[in-house]
Motif scaffolding. Structure first.
Motif, PDB file in Angstrom:
ATOM      1  N   VAL A  34      49.311  31.352  42.206  1.00 40.94           N
ATOM      2  CA  VAL A  34      47.969  31.612  42.730  1.00 40.94           C
ATOM      3  C   VAL A  34      47.088  32.176  41.619  1.00 40.94           C
ATOM      4  CG1 VAL A  34      46.624  32.996  44.363  1.00 40.94           C
ATOM      5  CG2 VAL A  34      48.824  32.024  45.060  1.00 40.94           C
ATOM      6  N   GLY A  35      45.855  31.776  41.622  1.00 38.11           N
ATOM      7  CA  GLY A  35      44.899  32.311  40.665  1.00 38.11           C
ATOM      8  C   GLY A  35      43.706  32.934  41.354  1.00 38.11           C
ATOM      9  N   TRP A  36      43.140  33.921  40.713  1.00 35.62           N
ATOM     10  CA  TRP A  36      41.832  34.476  41.114  1.00 35.62           C
ATOM     11  C   TRP A  36      40.815  34.053  40.060  1.00 35.62           C
ATOM     12  CZ3 TRP A  36      40.264  36.822  45.504  1.00 35.62           C
ATOM     13  CH2 TRP A  36      41.227  37.387  46.347  1.00 35.62           C
ATOM     14  N   PHE A  37      39.689  33.566  40.518  1.00 34.60           N
ATOM     15  CA  PHE A  37      38.580  33.174  39.663  1.00 34.60           C
ATOM     16  C   PHE A  37      37.331  33.903  40.149  1.00 34.60           C
ATOM     17  CE2 PHE A  37      40.303  29.550  37.239  1.00 34.60           C
ATOM     18  CZ  PHE A  37      41.505  29.376  37.898  1.00 34.60           C
ATOM     19  N   ARG A  38      36.308  33.907  39.328  1.00 36.98           N
ATOM     20  CA  ARG A  38      35.035  34.475  39.747  1.00 36.98           C
ATOM     21  C   ARG A  38      33.892  33.670  39.146  1.00 36.98           C
ATOM     22  NH1 ARG A  38      35.160  40.263  36.437  1.00 36.98           N
ATOM     23  NH2 ARG A  38      34.788  39.400  34.340  1.00 36.98           N
ATOM     24  N   GLN A  39      32.768  33.733  39.841  1.00 42.43           N
ATOM     25  CA  GLN A  39      31.575  33.040  39.364  1.00 42.43           C
ATOM     26  C   GLN A  39      30.369  33.933  39.586  1.00 42.43           C
ATOM     27  OE1 GLN A  39      30.958  29.080  40.939  1.00 42.43           O
ATOM     28  NE2 GLN A  39      29.701  28.541  39.174  1.00 42.43           N
ATOM     29  N   VAL A  93      31.049  36.239  42.746  1.00 42.86           N
ATOM     30  CA  VAL A  93      31.817  35.787  43.904  1.00 42.86           C
ATOM     31  C   VAL A  93      33.246  35.533  43.408  1.00 42.86           C
ATOM     32  CG1 VAL A  93      32.108  34.057  45.696  1.00 42.86           C
ATOM     33  CG2 VAL A  93      29.803  34.758  44.987  1.00 42.86           C
ATOM     34  N   TYR A  94      34.203  36.107  44.097  1.00 43.88           N
ATOM     35  CA  TYR A  94      35.598  35.992  43.710  1.00 43.88           C
ATOM     36  C   TYR A  94      36.308  35.016  44.634  1.00 43.88           C
ATOM     37  CZ  TYR A  94      35.240  39.816  40.401  1.00 43.88           C
ATOM     38  OH  TYR A  94      34.912  40.595  39.313  1.00 43.88           O
ATOM     39  N   TYR A  95      37.052  34.108  44.030  1.00 45.54           N
ATOM     40  CA  TYR A  95      37.781  33.077  44.763  1.00 45.54           C
ATOM     41  C   TYR A  95      39.270  33.143  44.436  1.00 45.54           C
ATOM     42  CZ  TYR A  95      33.135  30.866  44.934  1.00 45.54           C
ATOM     43  OH  TYR A  95      31.801  30.610  45.122  1.00 45.54           O
ATOM     44  N   CYS A  96      40.092  32.914  45.446  1.00 41.88           N
ATOM     45  CA  CYS A  96      41.501  32.674  45.160  1.00 41.88           C
ATOM     46  C   CYS A  96      41.758  31.178  45.297  1.00 41.88           C
ATOM     47  CB  CYS A  96      42.425  33.472  46.064  1.00 41.88           C
ATOM     48  SG  CYS A  96      42.367  33.053  47.810  1.00 41.88           S
ATOM     49  N   ALA A  97      42.778  30.719  44.610  1.00 38.58           N
ATOM     50  CA  ALA A  97      43.057  29.288  44.584  1.00 38.58           C
ATOM     51  C   ALA A  97      44.542  29.052  44.391  1.00 38.58           C
ATOM     52  CB  ALA A  97      42.264  28.620  43.466  1.00 38.58           C
ATOM     53  N   SER A 111      40.616  25.891  36.176  1.00 39.14           N
ATOM     54  CA  SER A 111      40.353  25.677  37.595  1.00 39.14           C
ATOM     55  C   SER A 111      40.792  24.288  38.059  1.00 39.14           C
ATOM     56  CB  SER A 111      38.869  25.883  37.893  1.00 39.14           C
ATOM     57  OG  SER A 111      38.080  24.999  37.131  1.00 39.14           O
ATOM     58  N   GLU A 112      40.885  23.344  37.149  1.00 41.82           N
ATOM     59  CA  GLU A 112      41.239  21.975  37.541  1.00 41.82           C
ATOM     60  C   GLU A 112      42.673  21.877  38.065  1.00 41.82           C
ATOM     61  OE1 GLU A 112      37.816  22.007  35.076  1.00 41.82           O
ATOM     62  OE2 GLU A 112      39.832  22.744  34.602  1.00 41.82           O
ATOM     63  N   SER A 113      43.498  22.850  37.748  1.00 40.52           N
ATOM     64  CA  SER A 113      44.891  22.825  38.212  1.00 40.52           C
ATOM     65  C   SER A 113      45.031  23.252  39.670  1.00 40.52           C
ATOM     66  CB  SER A 113      45.754  23.742  37.334  1.00 40.52           C
ATOM     67  OG  SER A 113      45.848  23.256  36.022  1.00 40.52           O
ATOM     68  N   TYR A 114      43.967  23.764  40.259  1.00 44.04           N
ATOM     69  CA  TYR A 114      44.006  24.310  41.612  1.00 44.04           C
ATOM     70  C   TYR A 114      43.259  23.383  42.561  1.00 44.04           C
ATOM     71  CZ  TYR A 114      45.434  28.567  39.194  1.00 44.04           C
ATOM     72  OH  TYR A 114      46.095  29.487  38.412  1.00 44.04           O
ATOM     73  N   SER A 115      43.905  23.011  43.648  1.00 43.54           N
ATOM     74  CA  SER A 115      43.277  22.057  44.572  1.00 43.54           C
ATOM     75  C   SER A 115      42.816  22.697  45.880  1.00 43.54           C
ATOM     76  CB  SER A 115      44.255  20.921  44.889  1.00 43.54           C
ATOM     77  OG  SER A 115      45.469  21.435  45.417  1.00 43.54           O
TER      78      SER A 115
END
Length: 127
Positions: A34-39, A93-97, A111-115
């Motif tokens: 699992v990853g956390w990303f932010r934008q 904005v924080y997203y999990c993926a 991010s491309e590795s997360y669907s």
């Protein structure tokens, strides 16, 4: 995989802490990294932290290393992001993926590795 739902965001002052949660529906989540990303406004989505499927390995962006901690509780189908010593530049904005590419594997910082993505939770840090 099912859905991912992030919670825990809010408005805080610099130096405060928040804990974000990413809850998943479906039993396959426990097999995926699992990853956390932010934008942030006007910026590209960026990797924040990731954790492998067992929880035994994790990694962080340099900008949050030493302040943020990612963890997971597979019994609860939930991944957490503990954020301490928050700074105004953490506002985003924080997203999990997650997703099947990451089954039984290690997190990735692209991010491309997360669907599968959650809807995001807003974190605002005032100075």
């Amino acid at each position: 995989q099912g859905k991912l739902v992030e919670t825990g965001g809010g408005l805080v002052q610099a130096g405060d802490s928040l804990r974000l949660s990413c809850a998943a529906s479906g039993s396959t989540f426990t097999r995926y990294a699992v990853g956390w990303f932010r934008q942030a406004p006007g910026k590209e989505r960026e990797f924040v932290a990731g954790i492998n499927w067992t929880g035994g390995s994790s990694g962080y962006a340099d900008s949050v290393k030493g302040r943020f901690t990612i963890s997971r509780d597979n019994a609860k189908n939930t991944v957490y992001l503990q954020m301490n010593s928050l700074k105004p530049e953490d506002t985003a904005v924080y997203y999990c993926a997650s997703g099947p590419k990451l089954q039984f594997g290690r997190y990735r910082d692209d991010s491309e590795s997360y669907s599968t993505w959650g809807q995001g939770t807003q974190v605002t840090v005032s100075s």
